[in-house]
Design a protein around this motif. Sequence first.
Motif, PDB file in Angstrom:
ATOM      1  N   PRO A   1       0.874  -1.756  -0.166  1.00 18.56           N
ATOM      2  CA  PRO A   1      -0.429   0.541   0.243  1.00 18.56           C
ATOM      3  C   PRO A   1       0.831   1.201  -0.517  1.00 18.56           C
ATOM      4  O   PRO A   1       2.438   1.138   0.368  1.00 18.56           O
ATOM      5  CB  PRO A   1      -0.465  -0.058   1.474  1.00 18.56           C
ATOM      6  N   ASN A   2      -0.186   2.421  -0.124  1.00 21.07           N
ATOM      7  CA  ASN A   2       0.665   3.600  -0.107  1.00 21.07           C
ATOM      8  C   ASN A   2       0.512   4.522   1.007  1.00 21.07           C
ATOM      9  O   ASN A   2      -0.363   4.761   1.246  1.00 21.07           O
ATOM     10  CB  ASN A   2       0.240   4.245  -1.205  1.00 21.07           C
ATOM     11  N   PHE A   3       1.789   4.526   1.772  1.00 16.24           N
ATOM     12  CA  PHE A   3       1.867   5.251   2.843  1.00 16.24           C
ATOM     13  C   PHE A   3       1.851   6.495   3.321  1.00 16.24           C
ATOM     14  O   PHE A   3       2.144   6.970   4.093  1.00 16.24           O
ATOM     15  CB  PHE A   3       2.573   4.512   4.351  1.00 16.24           C
ATOM     16  N   VAL A   4       2.669   6.890   2.381  1.00 16.63           N
ATOM     17  CA  VAL A   4       2.894   8.178   1.909  1.00 16.63           C
ATOM     18  C   VAL A   4       1.883   9.467   1.963  1.00 16.63           C
ATOM     19  O   VAL A   4       0.613   9.514   1.296  1.00 16.63           O
ATOM     20  CB  VAL A   4       3.896   8.744   0.866  1.00 16.63           C
ATOM     21  N   GLY A   5       2.334  10.228   3.433  1.00 17.69           N
ATOM     22  CA  GLY A   5       1.078  11.490   3.575  1.00 17.69           C
ATOM     23  C   GLY A   5       0.335  10.661   4.582  1.00 17.69           C
ATOM     24  O   GLY A   5      -1.169  11.476   5.555  1.00 17.69           O
ATOM     25  N   MET A   6       0.355   9.992   5.165  1.00 21.38           N
ATOM     26  CA  MET A   6      -0.115   8.989   6.654  1.00 21.38           C
ATOM     27  C   MET A   6      -0.135   9.547   7.398  1.00 21.38           C
ATOM     28  O   MET A   6       1.606   9.746   7.704  1.00 21.38           O
ATOM     29  CB  MET A   6      -0.410   7.711   6.088  1.00 21.38           C
ATOM     30  N   ASP A   7      -0.218   9.675   8.397  1.00 25.86           N
ATOM     31  CA  ASP A   7      -0.155   9.895   9.586  1.00 25.86           C
ATOM     32  C   ASP A   7       0.501   8.236  10.675  1.00 25.86           C
ATOM     33  O   ASP A   7       0.699   7.409  10.067  1.00 25.86           O
ATOM     34  CB  ASP A   7      -1.185  10.238  10.867  1.00 25.86           C
ATOM     35  N   GLU A   8       1.380   9.003  10.865  1.00 26.94           N
ATOM     36  CA  GLU A   8       2.521   7.469  11.201  1.00 26.94           C
ATOM     37  C   GLU A   8       1.958   6.525  12.836  1.00 26.94           C
ATOM     38  O   GLU A   8       1.998   5.145  12.132  1.00 26.94           O
ATOM     39  CB  GLU A   8       3.233   8.170  12.900  1.00 26.94           C
TER      40      GLU A   8
ATOM     41  N   ASP B   1      10.015  20.995   6.698  1.00 28.26           N
ATOM     42  CA  ASP B   1       9.301  22.513   6.638  1.00 28.26           C
ATOM     43  C   ASP B   1       8.497  22.464   6.343  1.00 28.26           C
ATOM     44  O   ASP B   1       6.616  23.346   6.072  1.00 28.26           O
ATOM     45  CB  ASP B   1       9.975  23.551   6.344  1.00 28.26           C
ATOM     46  N   THR B   2       8.236  21.962   4.852  1.00 29.08           N
ATOM     47  CA  THR B   2       6.971  21.244   4.121  1.00 29.08           C
ATOM     48  C   THR B   2       5.774  20.377   4.471  1.00 29.08           C
ATOM     49  O   THR B   2       4.795  20.490   4.100  1.00 29.08           O
ATOM     50  CB  THR B   2       7.654  21.006   2.529  1.00 29.08           C
ATOM     51  N   ILE B   3       6.214  19.536   5.068  1.00 26.78           N
ATOM     52  CA  ILE B   3       5.327  18.180   5.508  1.00 26.78           C
ATOM     53  C   ILE B   3       5.023  18.345   7.395  1.00 26.78           C
ATOM     54  O   ILE B   3       5.999  18.737   7.745  1.00 26.78           O
ATOM     55  CB  ILE B   3       6.257  16.837   5.421  1.00 26.78           C
ATOM     56  N   PRO B   4       3.948  18.562   7.057  1.00 30.60           N
ATOM     57  CA  PRO B   4       3.266  18.263   8.690  1.00 30.60           C
ATOM     58  C   PRO B   4       3.549  17.427   9.405  1.00 30.60           C
ATOM     59  O   PRO B   4       4.467  16.415   9.147  1.00 30.60           O
ATOM     60  CB  PRO B   4       1.821  18.327   8.460  1.00 30.60           C
ATOM     61  N   SER B   5       4.247  17.115  10.991  1.00 32.73           N
ATOM     62  CA  SER B   5       4.914  16.215  11.658  1.00 32.73           C
ATOM     63  C   SER B   5       3.775  15.199  12.230  1.00 32.73           C
ATOM     64  O   SER B   5       2.789  15.533  11.988  1.00 32.73           O
ATOM     65  CB  SER B   5       5.199  17.160  13.220  1.00 32.73           C
ATOM     66  N   GLY B   6       4.880  13.944  11.883  1.00 30.51           N
ATOM     67  CA  GLY B   6       4.275  12.974  12.238  1.00 30.51           C
ATOM     68  C   GLY B   6       3.636  12.415  11.314  1.00 30.51           C
ATOM     69  O   GLY B   6       3.162  11.005  11.531  1.00 30.51           O
ATOM     70  N   ARG B   7       4.079  12.954   9.744  1.00 31.09           N
ATOM     71  CA  ARG B   7       3.524  12.325   8.276  1.00 31.09           C
ATOM     72  C   ARG B   7       4.691  11.720   7.914  1.00 31.09           C
ATOM     73  O   ARG B   7       5.373  12.371   7.826  1.00 31.09           O
ATOM     74  CB  ARG B   7       2.845  13.332   7.816  1.00 31.09           C
ATOM     75  N   VAL B   8       4.340  10.491   7.383  1.00 31.17           N
ATOM     76  CA  VAL B   8       4.978   9.426   6.613  1.00 31.17           C
ATOM     77  C   VAL B   8       5.420  10.442   5.178  1.00 31.17           C
ATOM     78  O   VAL B   8       4.465  11.130   4.000  1.00 31.17           O
ATOM     79  CB  VAL B   8       4.894   8.528   5.995  1.00 31.17           C
ATOM     80  N   PHE B   9       6.948  10.478   4.858  1.00 34.07           N
ATOM     81  CA  PHE B   9       6.831  11.191   2.801  1.00 34.07           C
ATOM     82  C   PHE B   9       7.841  10.471   2.972  1.00 34.07           C
ATOM     83  O   PHE B   9       8.139  10.262   1.651  1.00 34.07           O
ATOM     84  CB  PHE B   9       7.528  12.817   3.134  1.00 34.07           C
ATOM     85  N   ARG B  10       8.020   9.388   3.397  1.00 29.62           N
ATOM     86  CA  ARG B  10       8.884   8.080   2.331  1.00 29.62           C
ATOM     87  C   ARG B  10       8.737   7.028   2.675  1.00 29.62           C
ATOM     88  O   ARG B  10       8.803   6.681   3.985  1.00 29.62           O
ATOM     89  CB  ARG B  10      10.540   8.479   2.550  1.00 29.62           C
ATOM     90  N   GLN B  11       8.624   6.016   1.996  1.00 31.99           N
ATOM     91  CA  GLN B  11       8.832   4.036   2.105  1.00 31.99           C
ATOM     92  C   GLN B  11       9.366   3.294   1.385  1.00 31.99           C
ATOM     93  O   GLN B  11       9.845   3.796   0.275  1.00 31.99           O
ATOM     94  CB  GLN B  11       7.118   4.104   2.193  1.00 31.99           C
TER      95      GLN B  11
ATOM     96  N   TRP C   1       9.739   6.768   6.748  1.00 32.89           N
ATOM     97  CA  TRP C   1      10.468   7.970   7.160  1.00 32.89           C
ATOM     98  C   TRP C   1       9.636   9.192   7.528  1.00 32.89           C
ATOM     99  O   TRP C   1       8.283   8.994   6.152  1.00 32.89           O
ATOM    100  CB  TRP C   1      11.302   8.328   5.610  1.00 32.89           C
ATOM    101  N   ILE C   2       9.262   9.490   8.400  1.00 31.74           N
ATOM    102  CA  ILE C   2       8.733  10.433   9.081  1.00 31.74           C
ATOM    103  C   ILE C   2       9.054  11.153   9.440  1.00 31.74           C
ATOM    104  O   ILE C   2       9.700  12.078  10.276  1.00 31.74           O
ATOM    105  CB  ILE C   2       8.478   9.797  10.361  1.00 31.74           C
ATOM    106  N   SER C   3       7.832  12.697   9.424  1.00 30.74           N
ATOM    107  CA  SER C   3       8.325  14.451  10.046  1.00 30.74           C
ATOM    108  C   SER C   3       8.809  14.505  10.886  1.00 30.74           C
ATOM    109  O   SER C   3       7.226  13.871  11.580  1.00 30.74           O
ATOM    110  CB  SER C   3       7.254  15.625   8.766  1.00 30.74           C
ATOM    111  N   GLY C   4       9.659  15.581  11.918  1.00 25.67           N
ATOM    112  CA  GLY C   4       9.362  15.379  12.921  1.00 25.67           C
ATOM    113  C   GLY C   4      10.347  15.141  13.486  1.00 25.67           C
ATOM    114  O   GLY C   4      11.773  14.297  13.075  1.00 25.67           O
ATOM    115  N   GLU C   5      10.443  14.749  14.629  1.00 22.91           N
ATOM    116  CA  GLU C   5      11.753  14.406  15.755  1.00 22.91           C
ATOM    117  C   GLU C   5      11.139  13.336  16.507  1.00 22.91           C
ATOM    118  O   GLU C   5       9.675  12.902  16.664  1.00 22.91           O
ATOM    119  CB  GLU C   5      11.869  15.116  16.619  1.00 22.91           C
ATOM    120  N   ARG C   6      11.236  11.739  17.089  1.00 26.42           N
ATOM    121  CA  ARG C   6      11.458  10.749  17.638  1.00 26.42           C
ATOM    122  C   ARG C   6      10.714  11.481  18.441  1.00 26.42           C
ATOM    123  O   ARG C   6      10.653  12.080  19.772  1.00 26.42           O
ATOM    124  CB  ARG C   6      12.116   9.785  17.510  1.00 26.42           C
ATOM    125  N   ASP C   7       9.247  10.589  19.750  1.00 27.68           N
ATOM    126  CA  ASP C   7       8.758  11.185  21.027  1.00 27.68           C
ATOM    127  C   ASP C   7       9.236  10.202  22.294  1.00 27.68           C
ATOM    128  O   ASP C   7       8.450   9.017  21.927  1.00 27.68           O
ATOM    129  CB  ASP C   7       7.581  11.657  20.598  1.00 27.68           C
TER     130      ASP C   7
END
Length: 254
Positions: A190-197, A220-230, A247-253
């Motif tokens: 499936p396509n996970f890019v753009g989905m919430d983690e 800076d262009t992708i909301p935090s917690g969103r997948v931008f690569r798989q 690959w997820i935008s933001g920092e590990r919580d």
Amino acid sequence: MSGFSYSLKKVLINLIVIIAISFLLGFLFLKLYLPMYTNHGETVSVPDLSGYTFDESTDILENAGLNYEVSLDSGFSTDEKPLAVLKQMPAAEEQVKNGRKIYLTLNARNAPLIKMPKLVNMPLKNVQEILANIGLERGEIIYVPDIGINVVLEQRYRGVSIDEGFEVPKGARIDLVVGDGLGNQILSVPNFVGMDEIDAEFLILGSGLRVGQKNYFKNDTIPSGRVFRQTPEAEMQVKTGEIIDLWISGERDF
């Protein structure tokens, strides 16, 4: 001659008196003074300090009229509080003299670190024995589609995949991802890019796939917690149980 006899008799009497006095003084010293000086006959039963904290133990010993000394060597037990008494010498209920020093071995404040062995590709039964032998607990067993039945595919600590050599505290729970022997099916990724983690993880598991490495990068262009690569990419044909890296935008919580 009579004067000599009188003198000899006087000497013998004096000698007998001296011997009698010596015996008397010896008797008094052994039976009265020495027992009082050494507290002879006054003993204390050593209290059982197992499980008590250090502060609690010192109060108990002081009330019992005993002293204490902490051993430089400490142990560790996940079942006891930090700085709880693990061992004592002399043992509990032993009779000792008042003021005797009791040696205490305490539970370490922090768990010692253990290097993780390599558990991947090993049978589950063997892995459970290895974990127990090195002081770790087996946590959750997560079955995923894979041709290797009851073979460990991944080792996790606090939800994060860890490799051989990673240090974890003694007593830590290690979750195991295990094959269920049903990994022969082919499916389209499936396509996970753009989905919430979290949503992406649910979809991965629901598709019969496995969550692999999660890489976090500020974007800076992708909301935090969103997948931008798989990897593997969407629409690729893979077997069930395949690992999906994200690959997820933001920092590990943490």
